[in-house]
Design a protein around this motif. Sequence first.
Motif, PDB file in Angstrom:
ATOM      1  N   ALA A 253       0.813  -1.220   0.000  1.00 51.44           N
ATOM      2  CA  ALA A 253       0.000   0.000   0.000  1.00 51.44           C
ATOM      3  C   ALA A 253       0.841   1.262   0.000  1.00 51.44           C
ATOM      4  CB  ALA A 253      -0.940  -0.006   1.215  1.00 51.44           C
ATOM      5  N   ALA A 254       2.044   1.202   0.537  1.00 51.86           N
ATOM      6  CA  ALA A 254       2.903   2.385   0.591  1.00 51.86           C
ATOM      7  C   ALA A 254       3.671   2.601  -0.703  1.00 51.86           C
ATOM      8  CB  ALA A 254       3.885   2.257   1.762  1.00 51.86           C
ATOM      9  N   GLY A 255       3.455   1.750  -1.702  1.00 55.36           N
ATOM     10  CA  GLY A 255       4.288   1.798  -2.898  1.00 55.36           C
ATOM     11  C   GLY A 255       3.709   2.533  -4.079  1.00 55.36           C
ATOM     12  N   VAL A 256       2.452   3.032  -3.994  1.00 54.63           N
ATOM     13  CA  VAL A 256       1.806   3.619  -5.177  1.00 54.63           C
ATOM     14  C   VAL A 256       1.142   4.945  -4.824  1.00 54.63           C
ATOM     15  CG1 VAL A 256       0.013   3.328  -6.916  1.00 54.63           C
ATOM     16  CG2 VAL A 256       1.423   1.393  -6.255  1.00 54.63           C
ATOM     17  N   LYS A 257       1.369   5.950  -5.690  1.00 53.99           N
ATOM     18  CA  LYS A 257       0.622   7.210  -5.652  1.00 53.99           C
ATOM     19  C   LYS A 257      -0.125   7.349  -6.975  1.00 53.99           C
ATOM     20  CE  LYS A 257       2.663  10.942  -4.393  1.00 53.99           C
ATOM     21  NZ  LYS A 257       3.681  12.008  -4.309  1.00 53.99           N
ATOM     22  N   VAL A 258      -1.211   8.112  -6.963  1.00 52.30           N
ATOM     23  CA  VAL A 258      -2.026   8.315  -8.162  1.00 52.30           C
ATOM     24  C   VAL A 258      -2.191   9.806  -8.394  1.00 52.30           C
ATOM     25  CG1 VAL A 258      -4.297   7.999  -9.200  1.00 52.30           C
ATOM     26  CG2 VAL A 258      -3.250   6.139  -7.921  1.00 52.30           C
ATOM     27  N   GLU A 259      -2.093  10.208  -9.661  1.00 50.90           N
ATOM     28  CA  GLU A 259      -2.283  11.607 -10.033  1.00 50.90           C
ATOM     29  C   GLU A 259      -3.471  11.710 -10.977  1.00 50.90           C
ATOM     30  OE1 GLU A 259       0.137  14.604 -12.844  1.00 50.90           O
ATOM     31  OE2 GLU A 259       1.259  13.990 -11.045  1.00 50.90           O
ATOM     32  N   VAL A 260      -4.515  12.488 -10.581  1.00 49.67           N
ATOM     33  CA  VAL A 260      -5.725  12.672 -11.381  1.00 49.67           C
ATOM     34  C   VAL A 260      -5.969  14.172 -11.548  1.00 49.67           C
ATOM     35  CG1 VAL A 260      -8.158  12.150 -11.620  1.00 49.67           C
ATOM     36  CG2 VAL A 260      -6.681  10.558 -10.404  1.00 49.67           C
ATOM     37  N   ASP A 261      -5.877  14.669 -12.779  1.00 47.44           N
ATOM     38  CA  ASP A 261      -6.089  16.099 -13.053  1.00 47.44           C
ATOM     39  C   ASP A 261      -5.223  16.978 -12.158  1.00 47.44           C
ATOM     40  OD1 ASP A 261      -7.870  15.531 -15.032  1.00 47.44           O
ATOM     41  OD2 ASP A 261      -9.648  15.695 -13.755  1.00 47.44           O
ATOM     42  N   GLY A 262      -3.953  16.597 -11.989  1.00 46.99           N
ATOM     43  CA  GLY A 262      -3.046  17.389 -11.183  1.00 46.99           C
ATOM     44  C   GLY A 262      -3.164  17.182  -9.693  1.00 46.99           C
ATOM     45  N   GLN A 263      -4.107  16.365  -9.252  1.00 44.37           N
ATOM     46  CA  GLN A 263      -4.310  16.096  -7.828  1.00 44.37           C
ATOM     47  C   GLN A 263      -3.645  14.775  -7.452  1.00 44.37           C
ATOM     48  OE1 GLN A 263      -8.391  15.782  -6.673  1.00 44.37           O
ATOM     49  NE2 GLN A 263      -7.955  15.503  -4.506  1.00 44.37           N
ATOM     50  N   LEU A 265      -3.125  11.504  -5.111  1.00 45.35           N
ATOM     51  CA  LEU A 265      -3.851  10.618  -4.205  1.00 45.35           C
ATOM     52  C   LEU A 265      -2.909   9.517  -3.743  1.00 45.35           C
ATOM     53  CD1 LEU A 265      -7.137  10.167  -6.285  1.00 45.35           C
ATOM     54  CD2 LEU A 265      -6.707  11.852  -4.506  1.00 45.35           C
ATOM     55  N   GLY A 266      -3.133   9.042  -2.488  1.00 46.70           N
ATOM     56  CA  GLY A 266      -2.306   7.967  -1.969  1.00 46.70           C
ATOM     57  C   GLY A 266      -0.975   8.486  -1.452  1.00 46.70           C
ATOM     58  N   PRO A 267      -0.122   7.600  -0.934  1.00 41.91           N
ATOM     59  CA  PRO A 267      -0.394   6.167  -0.706  1.00 41.91           C
ATOM     60  C   PRO A 267      -1.509   5.947   0.323  1.00 41.91           C
ATOM     61  CG  PRO A 267       1.930   6.726  -0.279  1.00 41.91           C
ATOM     62  CD  PRO A 267       1.220   7.992  -0.472  1.00 41.91           C
ATOM     63  N   TRP A 268      -2.074   4.699   0.301  1.00 41.98           N
ATOM     64  CA  TRP A 268      -3.259   4.412   1.113  1.00 41.98           C
ATOM     65  C   TRP A 268      -2.973   3.456   2.284  1.00 41.98           C
ATOM     66  CZ3 TRP A 268      -3.730   4.603  -4.301  1.00 41.98           C
ATOM     67  CH2 TRP A 268      -4.520   5.661  -4.782  1.00 41.98           C
ATOM     68  N   GLY A 269      -1.740   3.218   2.624  1.00 39.57           N
ATOM     69  CA  GLY A 269      -1.473   2.309   3.733  1.00 39.57           C
ATOM     70  C   GLY A 269       0.005   2.164   4.010  1.00 39.57           C
ATOM     71  N   ARG A 270       0.310   1.191   4.850  1.00 37.23           N
ATOM     72  CA  ARG A 270       1.683   0.960   5.260  1.00 37.23           C
ATOM     73  C   ARG A 270       2.395  -0.010   4.312  1.00 37.23           C
ATOM     74  NH1 ARG A 270       0.549  -1.038  11.214  1.00 37.23           N
ATOM     75  NH2 ARG A 270      -1.006  -2.161   9.977  1.00 37.23           N
ATOM     76  N   LYS A 271       3.697  -0.063   4.425  1.00 39.28           N
ATOM     77  CA  LYS A 271       4.517  -0.947   3.597  1.00 39.28           C
ATOM     78  C   LYS A 271       4.129  -2.401   3.864  1.00 39.28           C
ATOM     79  CE  LYS A 271       9.379  -1.830   2.470  1.00 39.28           C
ATOM     80  NZ  LYS A 271       9.321  -1.307   1.095  1.00 39.28           N
TER      81      LYS A 271
END
Length: 281
Positions: A253-263, A265-271
């Motif tokens: 969960a700690a390994g991914v970020k998301v970019e939507v329209d410049g915003q 999101l994430g990460p959503w949890g611990r390693k």
Amino acid sequence: MSIGAKLKEAREKQGLSLKDLQEKTKIRSKYLAALENEEYELIPGEAYVKVFIKGYADYLNLDGAQLVNKYNQVKEMERKEQEKEEEETIIENEKNEKNSSILHNKVFLSLIVVLLVLLVVGFVVYNVFLLNDSKNEVNNIADKNYNIDITADKKEIESEDELETYVIVDNDYNEVEEVSSQTVNSFNHRPVQDETVSKNLDSKKKIIKLLVIDRTWLEIVVDNKKIFTGILDKGEVKEYSGNDKLSLTIGNAAGVKVEVDGQDLGPWGRKGEVVKKEIKF
């Protein structure tokens, strides 16, 4: 003793079934059986294998971290063995290609030698037979023309009718030349028709960008269609667009970020934590 054998021995000593462990550990019995049989390919992703080994071992009062380290060692040995086999295969292929190249060159040189021999034979035949015949024919024609010229020198134009015949022929030739020039000019001045090409531009769709900040296992589903399943390394970037939603199952969960329209999101949890997320387009 292997990892699977240790897990199975500990389970049987405690009188537990796979179904019992499924209820306790929340790991499906088919994955528990895969761990005991060391059929790791049946488990969806490397991250899940390690998480399941640790959870299973800890519940049986075994050292889960030690078994995970042993699993890593086994996988490293398998990777080195595979690299060795691939290297041997490459060397063998290069050897075969070299032998094939040598054989090809020999065949090519043999063909060149044969062609050169045929050319030499043809040249000899031409000079011995055809050239001699041609010389004889030229000599015969020269002798005939010489006799005709002698006769022609003695002939004179006796009337104006013969002169008019030559003039008419000359005028006809000029007329043909003139018509030919008009035809060429007409062809050269034919108009060239322009062509117009129209293009339809697709409307832009929302883009969702996945940024991998730590090595992780991912399952990516776009509009209910599975697009990717596997391991992504730190620094990798994925971009997707669709009509409905993007669904993610993240093994770390700690390994991914998301970019939507410049915003962001994430990460959503611990390693090492497994999470599921849905993002609308």
